[in-house]
Design a protein around this motif. Structure first.
Motif, mmCIF file in Angstrom:
data_model
loop_
_atom_site.group_PDB
_atom_site.id
_atom_site.type_symbol
_atom_site.label_atom_id
_atom_site.label_comp_id
_atom_site.label_asym_id
_atom_site.label_seq_id
_atom_site.Cartn_x
_atom_site.Cartn_y
_atom_site.Cartn_z
ATOM 1 N N MET A 6 49.744 39.027 43.027
ATOM 2 C CA MET A 6 48.971 40.221 42.789
ATOM 3 C C MET A 6 49.196 41.208 43.926
ATOM 4 O O MET A 6 49.487 40.815 45.052
ATOM 5 N N VAL B 53 46.418 44.776 40.863
ATOM 6 C CA VAL B 53 47.157 44.609 39.611
ATOM 7 C C VAL B 53 48.163 43.479 39.744
ATOM 8 O O VAL B 53 48.508 43.046 40.850
ATOM 9 N N ASP B 54 48.671 43.026 38.601
ATOM 10 C CA ASP B 54 49.760 42.050 38.603
ATOM 11 C C ASP B 54 51.017 42.703 39.165
ATOM 12 O O ASP B 54 51.223 43.907 39.004
ATOM 13 N N ASP B 55 51.841 41.910 39.799
ATOM 14 C CA ASP B 55 53.088 42.420 40.381
ATOM 15 C C ASP B 55 53.905 43.222 39.363
ATOM 16 O O ASP B 55 54.523 44.228 39.708
ATOM 17 N N SER B 56 53.897 42.766 38.118
ATOM 18 C CA SER B 56 54.714 43.412 37.088
ATOM 19 C C SER B 56 54.254 44.831 36.767
ATOM 20 O O SER B 56 55.024 45.628 36.214
ATOM 21 N N GLN B 57 53.007 45.185 37.098
ATOM 22 C CA GLN B 57 52.486 46.514 36.798
ATOM 23 C C GLN B 57 52.829 47.547 37.876
ATOM 24 O O GLN B 57 52.723 48.749 37.639
#
Length: 97
Positions: free
Chosen positions: A1, A62-66
């Motif tokens: 995160m 946020v999640d890393d992907s966001q």
């Protein structure tokens, strides 16, 4: 995160909140009346007679992907009106309760 802190001129408050809604980022903490000055060319934001404008800031986790899409959206907002200014900073989140 990741934690993303976005610092922006108060003139961009509605745009920043709309940006988060559009990206599906619900949770954030909002800081009003943030004073400061941009690193390279930013004018001071002090809420004084000489420097009357003020910044606000918000922090979201946020999640890393966001993160890439969020940063790209912040970049586009900054390009829309560079004189107003908006910046984002990213930190790793090790744990949360």
């Amino acid at each position: 995160m990741k934690s993303v802190m976005i610092v922006f001129n108060q003139a961009n408050t509605e745009r920043v909140e709309y940006m988060l809604d559009r990206l599906g980022i619900r949770g954030f903490t909002f800081f009003e009346q943030v004073q400061g000055r941009g690193t390279n060319t930013g004018e001071p934001r002090r809420g004084t007679h000489t420097w009357p404008e003020m910044n606000s800031a918000l922090m979201t986790v946020v999640d890393d992907s966001q993160v890439p899409e969020l940063l790209e959206t912040v970049r586009k907002l900054d390009l829309r009106n560079e004189e107003v200014g908006v910046r984002a900073f990213v930190w790793n989140i090790e744990q949360t309760v």
